[in-house]
Design an enzyme around this catalytic site. Structure first.
Site, PDB file in Angstrom:
ATOM      1  N   GLY A 150       0.763  -1.248   0.000  1.00 33.58           N
ATOM      2  CA  GLY A 150       0.000   0.000   0.000  1.00 33.58           C
ATOM      3  C   GLY A 150       0.788   1.288   0.000  1.00 33.58           C
ATOM      4  N   GLY A 169       3.398  -3.289  -3.895  1.00 32.59           N
ATOM      5  CA  GLY A 169       3.249  -3.424  -5.352  1.00 32.59           C
ATOM      6  C   GLY A 169       3.691  -2.133  -6.010  1.00 32.59           C
ATOM      7  NE  ARG A 170      -0.350   2.824  -5.687  1.00 35.67           N
ATOM      8  CZ  ARG A 170      -1.507   2.952  -6.350  1.00 35.67           C
ATOM      9  NH1 ARG A 170      -1.549   3.610  -7.470  1.00 35.67           N
ATOM     10  NH2 ARG A 170      -2.610   2.435  -5.852  1.00 35.67           N
ATOM     11  CB  CYS A 202     -16.970   5.972 -28.591  1.00 32.73           C
ATOM     12  SG  CYS A 202     -16.216   5.739 -30.191  1.00 32.73           S
ATOM     13  CE1 TYR A 224      -2.571  -2.838  -8.553  1.00 32.85           C
ATOM     14  CE2 TYR A 224      -1.334  -0.916  -7.815  1.00 32.85           C
ATOM     15  CZ  TYR A 224      -1.808  -2.189  -7.587  1.00 32.85           C
ATOM     16  OH  TYR A 224      -1.525  -2.824  -6.399  1.00 32.85           O
TER      17      TYR A 224
HETATM   18  N1  LLP Z   1      -1.720  -6.819  -0.881  1.00 36.32           N
HETATM   19  C1  LLP Z   1      -3.034  -6.893  -1.114  1.00 36.32           C
HETATM   20  C2  LLP Z   1      -3.820  -7.908  -0.417  1.00 36.32           C
HETATM   21  C3  LLP Z   1      -3.645  -6.013  -2.026  1.00 36.32           C
HETATM   22  O1  LLP Z   1      -4.953  -6.091  -2.242  1.00 36.32           O
HETATM   23  C4  LLP Z   1      -2.858  -5.041  -2.698  1.00 36.32           C
HETATM   24  C5  LLP Z   1      -3.462  -4.109  -3.655  1.00 36.32           C
HETATM   25  C6  LLP Z   1      -1.470  -5.002  -2.426  1.00 36.32           C
HETATM   26  C7  LLP Z   1      -0.946  -5.908  -1.504  1.00 36.32           C
HETATM   27  C8  LLP Z   1      -0.545  -4.041  -3.093  1.00 36.32           C
HETATM   28  O2  LLP Z   1      -0.874  -2.722  -2.857  1.00 36.32           O
HETATM   29  P1  LLP Z   1       0.111  -1.568  -3.416  1.00 36.32           P
HETATM   30  O3  LLP Z   1       1.422  -1.688  -2.679  1.00 36.32           O
HETATM   31  O4  LLP Z   1       0.296  -1.792  -4.869  1.00 36.32           O
HETATM   32  O5  LLP Z   1      -0.610  -0.314  -3.131  1.00 36.32           O
HETATM   33  N2  LLP Z   1      -5.833  -0.429  -9.167  1.00 36.32           N
HETATM   34  C9  LLP Z   1      -5.594   0.519  -8.086  1.00 36.32           C
HETATM   35  C10 LLP Z   1      -4.862  -0.135  -6.933  1.00 36.32           C
HETATM   36  C11 LLP Z   1      -5.571  -1.340  -6.368  1.00 36.32           C
HETATM   37  C12 LLP Z   1      -4.804  -2.014  -5.259  1.00 36.32           C
HETATM   38  C13 LLP Z   1      -5.393  -3.336  -4.929  1.00 36.32           C
HETATM   39  N3  LLP Z   1      -4.709  -4.078  -3.905  1.00 36.32           N
HETATM   40  C14 LLP Z   1      -4.841   1.711  -8.638  1.00 36.32           C
HETATM   41  O6  LLP Z   1      -4.522   1.738  -9.832  1.00 36.32           O
HETATM   42  O7  LLP Z   1      -4.583   2.671  -7.903  1.00 36.32           O
END
Ligand code: LLP
Length: 413
Positions: free
Chosen positions: A240, A276-277, A340, A368
């Site tokens: 996150g 992730g991000r 569109c 993403y």
């Molecule tokens: N762990 C779990 C259980 C998750 O659901 C997620 C992301 C992560 C880890 C990784 O989170 P990060 O470090 O990437 O923030 N599509 C959206 C983001 C959705 C995140 C979903 N879960 C966007 O483009 O902002």
């Protein structure tokens, strides 16, 4: 920190002039920097003071096998949410004992696949899922490792669509009483083994306070489990951490790890995190060409099917012209795609120099980005290209028109 920089007015990824990539593979196209990915994963791994702790990259943010392999080679584990992601990480050569299987709706076949592949843990999100995993494990004659994902009721801020740790969000189990009862059930089961507890409170988090609150609630829960005689291997604090898209100043991976290690300094359990991000976003860009100019619109060849974030979350991505010394005057533009729908924009009110045929880089598109792309409007999906110092290679081909209809059954056949 990333490796996309101007050199003499031309935008480079590491040692490669991006205009060379756009000429070689055409646009739209995703380009990733290997050095940036490695730098980000190193920042996490090297920040941990104990090598027992584990970084599990959230595969959903960027799932190309070549990228996963780079991260695996750095010692990274993986957080997966589907049979498809499990398939990908296994193809990348992942160590199953570094795979966390998350997600609220695992199917029977996904659970069986996870058990057969010997994953480190299923992060379970409901009692029904727990009983299903128990049954599948029993039928396979195996013991499934599980962790309960609890919902700590912590608001991590940010866009409503990506906040996950508040009571009422669909994720995790909120009632501590239910968690303790389920934990007792697991302890008495011949087909389950409890290995940890997990929580993940949201995405694009810009401060450490919500992590501290979640860590403290995780400790309280782990203590209650200890009172029941249940010892855990790890505490999984999720992912996150936010990234700077548009001037935001999130904590660094080092600050996050230091904060978690300090909150959990008295604990014996390992720490797992699922970023992730913060690893993938700034390691990728989307190249797109200006097809037409109309009033204040730059009509480009990428669209919401290629990068959905602006349309879905009103997300703001910075945009750079590959040629900084472009002779055109700088204007305030809305950058839109050919789809569109009025929501088909990639950036609004953005000030850059541009003329028709120019190639633009949509920044911070590594997370993403490609993974959320689709074939809407029957648009073939983009290629993905990986840059490694002064070399680049195709890691996913551009889809062809035949690819678009490959799985369809032609009524005349
Ligand atoms: N762990 C779990 C259980 C998750 O659901 C997620 C992301 C992560 C880890 C990784 O989170 P990060 O470090 O990437 O923030 N599509 C959206 C983001 C959705 C995140 C979903 N879960 C966007 O483009 O902002």
């Amino acid at each position: 920190m990333d490796f996309f920089n101007y050199k003499d007015g031309k935008l480079f990824c590491e040692g490669v002039d991006l205009s060379l990539i756009s000429k070689t593979f055409d646009t739209p196209a995703y380009v990733y920097s290997k050095k940036t990915l490695e730098r980000h994963i190193d920042a996490y791994i090297e920040s941990f003071t104990s090598s027992n702790n584990l970084v599990c990259f959230a595969v959903k943010s960027l799932s190309n096998i070549s990228i996963l392999k780079i991260l695996k080679d750095k010692g990274c584990g993986f957080d997966i949410v589907s049979g498809g992601e499990l398939h990908r990480v296994m193809l990348a050569g992942a160590d199953p004992k570094k795979i966390i299987f998350s997600g609220v709706g695992k199917s029977k076949s996904e659970i069986a696949l996870g058990i057969k592949n010997d994953v480190l843990s299923f992060n379970i999100e409901s009692s029904s899922e727990l009983y299903r995993i128990e049954k599948v494990a029993k039928d396979l004659g195996k013991i499934a490792p599980v962790s309960i994902r609890f919902n700590p009721d912590v608001d991590s801020g940010g866009h409503d669509y990506i906040t996950t740790g508040r009571k009422g969000d669909k994720f995790g189990i909120s009632s501590i009483e239910d968690i303790l009862n389920l934990s007792n059930h697991i302890s008495n089961s011949d087909s389950l083994k409890i290995v940890g507890v997990a929580c993940h409170i949201g995405s694009q988090i810009l401060g450490l306070d919500s992590y501290k609150a979640a860590a403290r609630k995780t400790i309280e829960l782990a203590d209650k489990l200890l009172d029941l005689g249940i010892e855990l291997d790890f505490l999984d604090l999720g992912g996150g951490l936010g990234v700077p898209y548009n001037g935001e100043t999130p904590p660094s991976p080092n600050e996050l790890v230091a904060c978690l290690e300090s909150e959990l300094s008295e604990r014996k359990e390992r720490i797992i995190i699922e970023p992730g991000r913060s690893i993938s976003a700034n390691a990728g860009i989307l190249l797109t060409k200006v097809e037409y100019i109309k009033d204040e619109f730059l009509i480009v060849d990428a669209a919401m099917n290629d990068l959905l974030r602006p349309a879905l979350y009103k997300a703001e991505h910075d945009v750079w012209n590959l040629d900084k010394n472009n002779a055109q005057e700088t204007k305030v533009w809305n950058i839109v795609g050919p789809i569109c729908e009025s929501s088909d924009f990639l950036a609004r009110n953005i000030s850059i120099p541009a003329k028709e045929e120019d190639v633009l880089a949509i920044k911070s598109a590594g997370a993403y980005g490609f993974v959320m792309s689709s074939n809407y409007n029957s648009r073939p999906r983009c290629p993905e290209i990986l840059v490694d110092e002064d070399k680049f290679k195709l890691i996913r081909k551009r889809e062809s028109l035949d690819d678009l209809v490959r799985s369809e059954i032609n009524p005349d056949d």
